[in-house]
Design an enzyme around this catalytic site. Structure first.
Site, mmCIF file in Angstrom:
data_model
loop_
_atom_site.group_PDB
_atom_site.id
_atom_site.type_symbol
_atom_site.label_atom_id
_atom_site.label_comp_id
_atom_site.label_asym_id
_atom_site.label_seq_id
_atom_site.Cartn_x
_atom_site.Cartn_y
_atom_site.Cartn_z
ATOM 1 N N GLN A 49 45.307 3.866 27.943
ATOM 2 C CA GLN A 49 46.602 4.141 27.049
ATOM 3 C C GLN A 49 46.669 3.311 25.973
ATOM 4 O O GLN A 49 47.185 3.340 24.960
ATOM 5 C CB GLN A 49 47.680 3.988 28.232
ATOM 6 C CG GLN A 49 47.838 5.264 28.978
ATOM 7 C CD GLN A 49 48.134 6.482 28.272
ATOM 8 O OE1 GLN A 49 48.575 6.825 27.240
ATOM 9 N NE2 GLN A 49 47.730 7.462 29.021
ATOM 10 N N HIS B 178 39.765 10.790 24.249
ATOM 11 C CA HIS B 178 41.040 11.795 23.798
ATOM 12 C C HIS B 178 42.262 11.151 23.864
ATOM 13 O O HIS B 178 43.310 11.969 23.630
ATOM 14 C CB HIS B 178 40.705 12.839 24.814
ATOM 15 C CG HIS B 178 41.206 12.624 26.170
ATOM 16 N ND1 HIS B 178 42.449 13.080 26.820
ATOM 17 C CD2 HIS B 178 41.003 11.933 27.525
ATOM 18 C CE1 HIS B 178 42.725 12.532 28.031
ATOM 19 N NE2 HIS B 178 41.537 11.904 28.397
ATOM 20 N N CYS C 137 47.238 13.570 35.707
ATOM 21 C CA CYS C 137 46.573 13.928 36.831
ATOM 22 C C CYS C 137 47.475 14.190 38.007
ATOM 23 O O CYS C 137 46.991 14.704 38.913
ATOM 24 C CB CYS C 137 45.707 12.608 37.340
ATOM 25 S SG CYS C 137 44.403 12.105 35.861
#
Length: 393
Positions: free
Chosen positions: A180, A202, A326
């Site tokens: 992050q 990404h 997730c």
């Protein structure tokens, strides 16, 4: 739905146009395998090498210390399993925290089934690890400390430099999941005492399916994926040339724009937090009030189900999340929110909004106005809320 407001940038980000343009030739023109011997592939190998050098330089590392993977989860698995296997003769104890990404937690749980012992450190109400508790958890058999750089759900920044310093004082390898934070926070692996670092393209405007593991020279690490001799024999698999090239371009753009982007996102974030806390009753901001990612705002709304809130936000064209990407399909409350002390019923009513440089103040105001309407409507159907209001009149 006549608009789309994307505020789930912790889950993934839009590929920047400059990144896509950098990648395109390597799909259909410069398509050779970088591992091949002929000059056609040699050009691509040089471009991959330049990408590796560029990313390494951005974090103060050597290019020989950067290894490309398929993403953050693979990098976390490699770091933890690789150290465990390489140093199992020295010890079998690992220290991590209760708020890590599941790529770390599930890997540690796997190792516990194979003779390793894991200490899961608690965090305070803001999600911060205690250095004193970390020191107290260290044993002669401790071989690895793994603590994330910034939490993916509540945005809290951990005292990474201090943790790394403690690890090195005791001769322990320090790994940080920086998925992050990478490209969003200044990172120098030497200044922060980092031995292993995981990242993913990404999360910073790059393509999906490519990540990296930084491995400090001299750190013993067994291979996770076996096969060919790619990545200096450390990680087998055909080189993802266009992904790596895109990753490097995304990192370049993120590094150049970091200060400006963080300032913009922090302004939007602070406005968002201020309005929500002032205009919606019975709401809590989760995470550290100041030591947090510039784009992260995580709220818990009492007497509201987070899943219902997300569905109604989606109907208004707003993309948000109830936690990490997730686990967004799970009905269980976030393990992070439980770890910071929220009871189940409040943790269930949580929403994560994560901004980008592309968001505007008008979008933030629209989101807050929508939240006010939705929360009021959902609470109006809640008998628990009705009883609470009656008791507190």
């Amino acid at each position: 739905m006549d608009k789309l407001i994307y505020m789930d940038n912790a889950a993934t980000t839009r590929v920047e146009p400059e990144v896509l343009n950098e990648m395109l030739p390597y799909f259909s023109e410069e398509y050779g395998n970088p591992s091949s011997a002929y000059s056609f592939s040699g050009r691509i190998a040089k471009k991959v090498a330049a990408a590796r050098e560029s990313i390494a330089g951005a974090i103060g590392a050597k290019d020989t210390e950067v290894f490309f993977t398929a993403g953050g989860s693979e990098s976390d698995n490699w770091a933890i399993k690789g150290v465990a296997d390489a140093l199992k003769v020295k010890g079998n104890h690992i220290i991590t925290t209760k708020i890590e990404h599941h790529a770390v937690l599930h890997t540690c749980e796997f190792l516990e089934k194979h003779g390793f012992e894991v200490t899961y450190l608690s965090v305070d109400e803001n999600g911060v690890v205690s250095i004193d508790e970390l020191k107290a958890a260290i044993r002669p058999s401790t071989i690895l400390i793994s603590v994330m750089f910034a939490n993916n759900e509540i945005g809290t920044l951990e005292p990474v430099a201090q943790i790394g310093h403690v690890a090195h004082e005791h001769g322990i390898v320090f790994h940080t999941d920086a998925v992050q934070a990478f490209g969003h926070q200044p990172i120098n692996v030497d200044e922060l005492n980092i031995d292993l670092l995981s990242a993913s393209a990404h999360k910073l405007g790059g393509p999906k399916g490519v990540g990296l593991l930084y491995v400090r020279s001299g750190v013993k690490l067994s291979n996770l994926i076996h096969g060919g001799a790619q990545e200096k024999g450390r990680r087998a698999g055909t080189t993802n040339a266009f992904g790596i090239i895109g990753f490097a371009k995304a990192m370049e753009l993120a590094t150049l724009g970091m200060e400006k982007n963080n300032a913009h996102e922090a302004q939007l974030r602070d406005h968002l937090i201020k309005r929500v806390l002032e205009e919606i009753p019975y709401v809590k901001l989760n995470g550290h009030p100041t030591d947090r990612l510039s784009n992260n705002a995580n709220f818990s709304f009492r007497f509201v189900e987070g899943e219902s809130l997300l569905i109604m936000l989606d109907q208004k064209g707003i993309c948000a999340s109830s936690g990490s990407a997730c686990t967004s399909g799970s009905l269980d409350p976030s393990h992070v929110l439980l770890a910071i002390g929220l009871p189940h019923e409040i943790a269930h009513g949580s929403v994560r909004l994560t901004l980008s440089k592309d968001n505007t103040m008008e979008e933030v105001d629209y989101v807050v106005d929508s939240l006010k309407q939705i929360v009021e409507w959902l609470r109006g159907m809640s008998p628990l809320y009705e009883d609470f209001v009656k008791k507190n009149k």
